[in-house]
Write a protein that holds these residues in place. Structure first.
Motif, PDB file in Angstrom:
ATOM      1  N   MET A 233       0.847  -1.201   0.000  1.00  0.00           N
ATOM      2  CA  MET A 233       0.000   0.000   0.000  1.00  0.00           C
ATOM      3  C   MET A 233       0.873   1.238   0.000  1.00  0.00           C
ATOM      4  SD  MET A 233      -3.263  -0.813   2.428  1.00  0.00           S
ATOM      5  CE  MET A 233      -4.420  -2.115   2.010  1.00  0.00           C
ATOM      6  N   ARG A 234       0.453   2.232  -0.796  1.00  0.00           N
ATOM      7  CA  ARG A 234       1.155   3.509  -0.869  1.00  0.00           C
ATOM      8  C   ARG A 234       0.136   4.635  -0.669  1.00  0.00           C
ATOM      9  NH1 ARG A 234       4.431   0.350  -0.256  1.00  0.00           N
ATOM     10  NH2 ARG A 234       6.277  -0.135  -1.519  1.00  0.00           N
ATOM     11  N   LEU A 235       0.469   5.587   0.253  1.00  0.00           N
ATOM     12  CA  LEU A 235      -0.396   6.723   0.568  1.00  0.00           C
ATOM     13  C   LEU A 235       0.196   7.985  -0.043  1.00  0.00           C
ATOM     14  CD1 LEU A 235      -1.095   5.931   4.343  1.00  0.00           C
ATOM     15  CD2 LEU A 235      -2.288   5.090   2.308  1.00  0.00           C
ATOM     16  N   TYR A 236      -0.667   8.857  -0.588  1.00  0.00           N
ATOM     17  CA  TYR A 236      -0.229  10.105  -1.212  1.00  0.00           C
ATOM     18  C   TYR A 236      -1.017  11.259  -0.589  1.00  0.00           C
ATOM     19  CZ  TYR A 236       1.154   6.590  -4.636  1.00  0.00           C
ATOM     20  OH  TYR A 236       1.664   5.486  -5.246  1.00  0.00           O
ATOM     21  N   GLY A 237      -0.416  12.421  -0.631  1.00  0.00           N
ATOM     22  CA  GLY A 237      -1.092  13.599  -0.116  1.00  0.00           C
ATOM     23  C   GLY A 237      -0.515  14.003   1.236  1.00  0.00           C
ATOM     24  N   GLU A 238      -1.366  14.621   2.066  1.00  0.00           N
ATOM     25  CA  GLU A 238      -0.929  15.115   3.363  1.00  0.00           C
ATOM     26  C   GLU A 238      -0.546  13.948   4.268  1.00  0.00           C
ATOM     27  OE1 GLU A 238      -2.665  17.769   7.081  1.00  0.00           O
ATOM     28  OE2 GLU A 238      -3.854  17.460   5.254  1.00  0.00           O
ATOM     29  N   VAL A 239       0.597  14.096   4.937  1.00  0.00           N
ATOM     30  CA  VAL A 239       1.068  13.052   5.831  1.00  0.00           C
ATOM     31  C   VAL A 239       0.135  12.928   7.012  1.00  0.00           C
ATOM     32  CG1 VAL A 239       2.961  12.278   7.288  1.00  0.00           C
ATOM     33  CG2 VAL A 239       3.441  13.404   5.103  1.00  0.00           C
ATOM     34  N   GLY A 240      -0.312  11.733   7.287  1.00  0.00           N
ATOM     35  CA  GLY A 240      -1.197  11.460   8.401  1.00  0.00           C
ATOM     36  C   GLY A 240      -2.657  11.556   8.061  1.00  0.00           C
ATOM     37  N   ALA A 241      -2.982  12.002   6.844  1.00  0.00           N
ATOM     38  CA  ALA A 241      -4.396  12.102   6.482  1.00  0.00           C
ATOM     39  C   ALA A 241      -5.015  10.711   6.335  1.00  0.00           C
ATOM     40  CB  ALA A 241      -4.544  12.898   5.194  1.00  0.00           C
ATOM     41  N   LEU A 242      -4.222   9.730   5.912  1.00  0.00           N
ATOM     42  CA  LEU A 242      -4.690   8.362   5.757  1.00  0.00           C
ATOM     43  C   LEU A 242      -3.857   7.447   6.644  1.00  0.00           C
ATOM     44  CD1 LEU A 242      -5.107   8.157   1.859  1.00  0.00           C
ATOM     45  CD2 LEU A 242      -6.916   8.449   3.556  1.00  0.00           C
ATOM     46  N   THR A 243      -4.490   6.430   7.185  1.00  0.00           N
ATOM     47  CA  THR A 243      -3.810   5.414   7.993  1.00  0.00           C
ATOM     48  C   THR A 243      -4.282   4.038   7.553  1.00  0.00           C
ATOM     49  OG1 THR A 243      -5.514   5.508   9.692  1.00  0.00           O
ATOM     50  CG2 THR A 243      -3.566   6.926   9.988  1.00  0.00           C
ATOM     51  N   VAL A 244      -3.437   3.046   7.773  1.00  0.00           N
ATOM     52  CA  VAL A 244      -3.732   1.662   7.402  1.00  0.00           C
ATOM     53  C   VAL A 244      -3.749   0.816   8.659  1.00  0.00           C
ATOM     54  CG1 VAL A 244      -2.926  -0.354   6.110  1.00  0.00           C
ATOM     55  CG2 VAL A 244      -2.701   1.933   5.115  1.00  0.00           C
ATOM     56  N   THR A 245      -4.792   0.029   8.803  1.00  0.00           N
ATOM     57  CA  THR A 245      -4.897  -0.932   9.912  1.00  0.00           C
ATOM     58  C   THR A 245      -5.165  -2.310   9.322  1.00  0.00           C
ATOM     59  OG1 THR A 245      -7.265  -0.492  10.127  1.00  0.00           O
ATOM     60  CG2 THR A 245      -5.767   0.800  11.506  1.00  0.00           C
ATOM     61  N   GLU A 246      -4.529  -3.345   9.927  1.00  0.00           N
ATOM     62  CA  GLU A 246      -4.716  -4.709   9.434  1.00  0.00           C
ATOM     63  C   GLU A 246      -4.460  -5.690  10.573  1.00  0.00           C
ATOM     64  OE1 GLU A 246      -2.186  -7.053   9.163  1.00  0.00           O
ATOM     65  OE2 GLU A 246      -0.498  -5.777   9.725  1.00  0.00           O
ATOM     66  N   SER A 247      -5.091  -6.827  10.469  1.00  0.00           N
ATOM     67  CA  SER A 247      -4.907  -7.921  11.440  1.00  0.00           C
ATOM     68  C   SER A 247      -4.672  -9.242  10.739  1.00  0.00           C
ATOM     69  CB  SER A 247      -6.142  -8.033  12.339  1.00  0.00           C
ATOM     70  OG  SER A 247      -7.305  -8.312  11.564  1.00  0.00           O
ATOM     71  N   VAL A 248      -4.192  -9.191   9.490  1.00  0.00           N
ATOM     72  CA  VAL A 248      -3.995 -10.412   8.712  1.00  0.00           C
ATOM     73  C   VAL A 248      -2.547 -10.880   8.740  1.00  0.00           C
ATOM     74  CG1 VAL A 248      -5.924  -9.939   7.182  1.00  0.00           C
ATOM     75  CG2 VAL A 248      -3.651  -9.075   6.603  1.00  0.00           C
ATOM     76  N   SER A 249      -1.611 -10.023   9.114  1.00  0.00           N
ATOM     77  CA  SER A 249      -0.208 -10.415   9.108  1.00  0.00           C
ATOM     78  C   SER A 249       0.200 -11.137  10.378  1.00  0.00           C
ATOM     79  CB  SER A 249       0.688  -9.189   8.906  1.00  0.00           C
ATOM     80  OG  SER A 249       0.559  -8.294   9.996  1.00  0.00           O
ATOM     81  N   GLY A 250      -0.593 -10.955  11.475  1.00  0.00           N
ATOM     82  CA  GLY A 250      -0.230 -11.591  12.731  1.00  0.00           C
ATOM     83  C   GLY A 250       0.875 -10.886  13.475  1.00  0.00           C
ATOM     84  N   VAL A 251       1.258  -9.690  13.022  1.00  0.00           N
ATOM     85  CA  VAL A 251       2.312  -8.911  13.671  1.00  0.00           C
ATOM     86  C   VAL A 251       1.653  -7.749  14.392  1.00  0.00           C
ATOM     87  CG1 VAL A 251       4.409  -7.557  13.362  1.00  0.00           C
ATOM     88  CG2 VAL A 251       3.972  -9.567  11.923  1.00  0.00           C
TER      89      VAL A 251
END
Length: 881
Positions: A233-251
């Motif tokens: 995943m790659r985010l563009y634009g203002e830093v912190g405007a978008l965040t990524v959450t996931e629970s599939v990696s187990g980390v």
């Protein structure tokens, strides 16, 4: 005469309506393409750049420069299109259509006659011309449009634009084009005034064969992915405007207040869970993991063993995405080994045997069946209990293993008793190096009577040298390298005893019969018996061919092959033998082993008493050059055999220093306490040598001659052997120059074999002069083998010559008269009587013939391989004459 009127002209032009309309449409398409291709090129390049997102990664100055070039190119393209645009008229289309036809028929129809209008003949010609033109117009076809613009676009810019647009369709996004308008304020950051953007990809492992997914094109909801899928995943634009959450990696995510928010995320899917992008344009997915199943492998049954020891072990394997590799592990089952005799001590440490499993070369590896084919006959664990386990591996490095299977590791079976004993001692030495002394003692006991254990003295000498090495190793110790070298030499010797280097085709055939008989008695498998039966067929064919060649080469006066047990001769053909062997194989296939063994014994007896039908051609009269050459080679081979035997006896006396010179139980042809028939100096006599022979036959006693055992005489004997070897080499050179058949493949092969024999004789002579009897015997054996090859090739060359020759009547009569004479030139008695009252024709040739017969009787009486009854008869002949 038919007139061409104005009505005819109208009908003709009305028939051109369709081709004329198609031609005009093509001309319009040409005008569009030739005028608008620059504008289309500029548009496609701009769209491709926007869809690939170049405006999102380039500096603002570069973006405005690119926009300026695009606008300038568009303006120039509009100007170019306006200047080159033209709308074709009907007249233009008619001109092009007229030009496409020969003779410009449309122009001719519209023309009027300029001169000769008042001349009827001229007018008639003009009307005929118009009719022909009208016929051509009626066949008019539309002219295809020429859409090529290569002359206007020499650098193929239009193709570059099409390629860029195609790449952007595959790897870019149409939604990025809308962000270009948001950059009008002059600040790149303001391009995201409508909100930040993101991109994401889901790339499954390559071995699954699944395609990469572009997450921007996927709607929210359930999503099934293979385990191990890489999420980017790659985010563009203002830093912190978008965040990524996931629970599939187990980390577990670690929060760091001082660290800046991430704009790039890479993780692998290992478990079920959720995956979301929080912020403007948020999106989330419920991910279900598709597990990668472990492979499965199973052994399908017991191994199939061929007669020569090759093992075939079937197995089956499967996996959801395909098996990548596999291996079989073979471990010694020490608890099941019978710890007796040579297996009593603890074995030397050996690694387990690892053999890669065969995989399908083509096709799907998801489920398949294969066979592990290998030959473990030379392995130290051959014919010992082992444990076999197979392992399969998939692309995810998951393993599956079969249940351990106990089995006896297949190995080659040896039917010759001496070969089997050597193989057993080889196994003991490989089991533990401490068995060297015991193995040497056992092999000495096995070879105590060499004439019963071996078919040739050379083989006995090889075993004696190996026994000496064993005793040396037992006394001083030896490492693994010497252990393996000794085991290899023992294996080669056992193979020679079992199947290799037999003296002639008859011995090979007898050996094949013995092996087949032993296999039937020991309950061998059907495959092994079938293979041994095929080997018997091949050996019998070779024997029949060799016997036919020998019969063709026999000279006048040579005796026919006599039955040694029943005294009767049999006439057999090769077809009769094949029918008998077919009957034996049929009985074995039906399981009637007792009847098959009886039939095999009958075949052996018939082969022993067999006498091939011998033709009458070529038996009388003067010998041909080919027959003389064959007889000379046979005599050279006999002399070389005698010379080799004499060198072997001298070597025996070197290994037995306690014995007197020539004193050996089987010292045939040597004088001394127990030898008979030939002096140490190689001369055959009828006096003392004969007395020694008789004393040896009656009790083995004889008085030893004085002075035969001293070292000086031994050295002189070796020099004498070297001189005799040199004389034999000179005789071979003379025969090589008189060899017939030059220019034929068989004749050239005979000459090549004589060349090899000469080189081996030269080396043997040098070894004899150096006192190296063992190496001399080896080279003499090579010379004899080359001489046999030369004789076989020469026999084939003579047979080729005889096929094209027919004997004359006079020759046949001479053959018949020669067949009615005895070896001394006398006519035989009438009515089949073997005696004659005539005086012998004692000319020079008769005396020479009698001397040859006497020498032949002496030679045969000294061959230990002949039956005792035949040798007694020959000895009585020597006593009488």
């Amino acid at each position: 005469m038919v007139q061409f009127t104005s009505d005819d002209l109208k009908r003709t032009l009305e028939g051109l309506r369709r081709p004329l309309w198609l031609t005009r449409s093509g001309m319009r398409a040409e005008g569009l393409v030739r005028s608008l291709w620059p504008l289309l090129t500029v548009i496609l390049l701009a769209l491709g750049a926007a869809m690939m997102g170049l405006h999102e990664v380039l500096p603002l100055e570069a973006i405005w420069g690119f926009v300026g070039l695009t606008v300038a190119g568009a303006i120039w393209a509009f100007v170019y299109a306006a200047r080159h645009w033209s709308w074709p008229s009907t007249a233009d289309a008619m001109v092009r259509l007229d030009q496409s036809m020969p003779g410009r028929p449309l122009t001719a129809l519209l023309d009027d006659q300029a001169i000769g209008g008042g001349d009827d003949a001229s007018a008639a010609v003009w009307r005929a011309h118009k009719r022909r033109m009208a016929e051509r117009v009626a066949r008019a076809q539309a002219v295809p449009a020429d859409l090529r613009v290569s002359s206007r676009d020499p650098y193929a810019l239009r193709y570059v634009a099409v390629l860029a647009f195609g790449v952007s369709l595959v790897f870019g996004s149409v939604w990025r084009v809308g962000t270009v308008a948001e950059m009008a304020s002059g600040n790149q950051g303001s391009a995201l005034s409508a909100g930040p953007v993101w991109e994401g990809w889901a790339e499954p492992p390559r071995y699954t064969g699944k395609p990469t997914l572009y997450l921007n094109d996927l709607a929210e909801g359930p999503l099934e992915l293979p385990v191990g899928t890489l999420i980017t995943m790659r985010l563009y634009g203002e830093v912190g405007a978008l965040t990524v959450t996931e629970s599939v990696s187990g980390v577990a995510a670690t929060a760091d207040a001082e660290a800046s928010p991430l704009m790039a995320f890479d993780f692998k899917v290992t478990q079920d869970g959720t995956m979301a992008i929080d912020g403007p344009g948020a999106r989330s997915w419920d991910v279900t993991v598709r597990a990668d199943q472990a492979p499965e492998i199973v052994i399908l049954g017991l191994p199939e063993v061929a007669a020569m020891g090759e093992m075939r072990l079937p197995f089956a394997a499967k996996d959801d995405y395909g098996v990548e590799a596999g291996e079989a592990r073979i471990m010694l089952d020490l608890a099941s080994v019978d710890r007796s005799f040579g297996l009593t001590p603890d074995p030397d440490a050996r690694p387990e045997v690892i053999v890669p499993l065969p995989m399908p070369i083509s096709g799907d590896r998801a489920a398949f069946e294969e066979n592990l084919i290998d030959d473990f006959s030379e392995h130290p664990w051959a014919n010992l209990p082992v444990i076999v386990a197979m392992t399969a591996l998939d692309a995810a490095e998951q393993q599956a293993q079969t249940a351990p299977m106990q089995m006896t590791l297949p190995g080659r079976r040896f039917f010759d008793p001496t070969a089997a004993a050597i193989i057993e001692m080889r196994r003991d030495i490989l089991w533990s190096r401490s068995n060297a002394r015991r193995a040497a003692q056992v092999l000495r006991a096995v070879s105590y009577v060499p004439e019963e254990a071996f078919r040739s003295e050379t083989t006995a000498l090889r075993l004696r040298k190996l026994i000496g090495r064993m005793e040396t190793y037992a006394r001083y110790g030896f490492d693994e390298e010497n252990q393996n070298a000794l085991a290899q030499d023992l294996w080669d010797l056992a193979l020679d005893l079992e199947e290799g280097d037999l003296e002639d085709a008859r011995e090979r055939m007898k050996r094949a019969q013995e092996r087949l008989n032993e296999a039937m008695k020991n309950g061998a498998s059907d495959e092994e018996i079938a293979e041994l039966m095929q080997e018997l067929r091949r050996a019998t064919d070779d024997f029949m061919q060799q016997l036919q060649r020998e019969q063709a080469q026999r000279q006048d006066g040579q005796e026919q092959q006599q039955g040694q047990q029943q005294g009767e001769s049999m006439q057999m053909t090769q077809d009769d033998l094949q029918r008998m062997m077919d009957r034996i194989q049929e009985l074995m296939e039906e399981g009637r082993m007792a009847e098959a063994e009886q039939a095999l014994r009958e075949l052996q007896e018939m082969m022993e008493n067999m006498q091939m039908a011998e033709g009458q051609q070529g038996q009388g009269g003067q010998q041909s050059p080919g027959e003389q050459a064959m007889e000379g080679l046979a005599e050279t081979l006999r002399d070389q055999q005698g010379l080799s035997d004499q060198a072997f006896r001298d070597l025996q006396e070197q290994f037995n220093p306690n014995a007197q010179a020539g004193e050996s139980q089987q010292n045939e042809g040597r004088n001394g306490g127990q030898g008979r028939g030939e002096s140490h100096e190689g001369q055959q006599g009828e006096g003392e040598g004969q007395q020694d022979r008789q004393s040896g036959e009656q009790g083995g006693g004889g008085e030893q001659r004085e002075g035969e055992g001293n070292e000086g005489q031994a050295e002189s004997q070796e020099q004498n052997l070297a001189e005799r070897q040199q004389q034999l080499r000179d005789e071979l050179r003379r025969q090589e120059g008189r060899m017939p058949g030059r220019g034929t493949p068989e004749g050239d092969a005979a000459r090549d074999a004589l060349g090899r024999a000469g080189e081996a004789m030269d080396q043997a002579e040098q070894d004899l002069r150096n006192g190296d009897l063992a190496e001399a015997i080896d080279n003499q054996s090579q010379a004899m083998e080359a001489l046999r090859d030369s004789m076989r090739s020469l026999g084939e060359a003579l047979a080729q010559e005889e096929r094209g020759q027919q004997p004359g009547q006079g020759q046949q009569q001479g053959d018949q008269r020669a067949n009615n004479r005895d070896p001394l030139g006398r006519n035989q008695g009438s009515n089949g009587a073997t005696g004659s009252d005539e005086q012998a024709d004692l000319n020079d040739d008769a005396y020479g013939r009698a001397r040859e017969l006497l020498d032949e009787i002496r030679r045969r009486s000294g061959e230990a391989a002949r039956p005792e009854a035949e040798r007694d008869y020959l000895n009585r002949l020597l006593d009488r004459f």
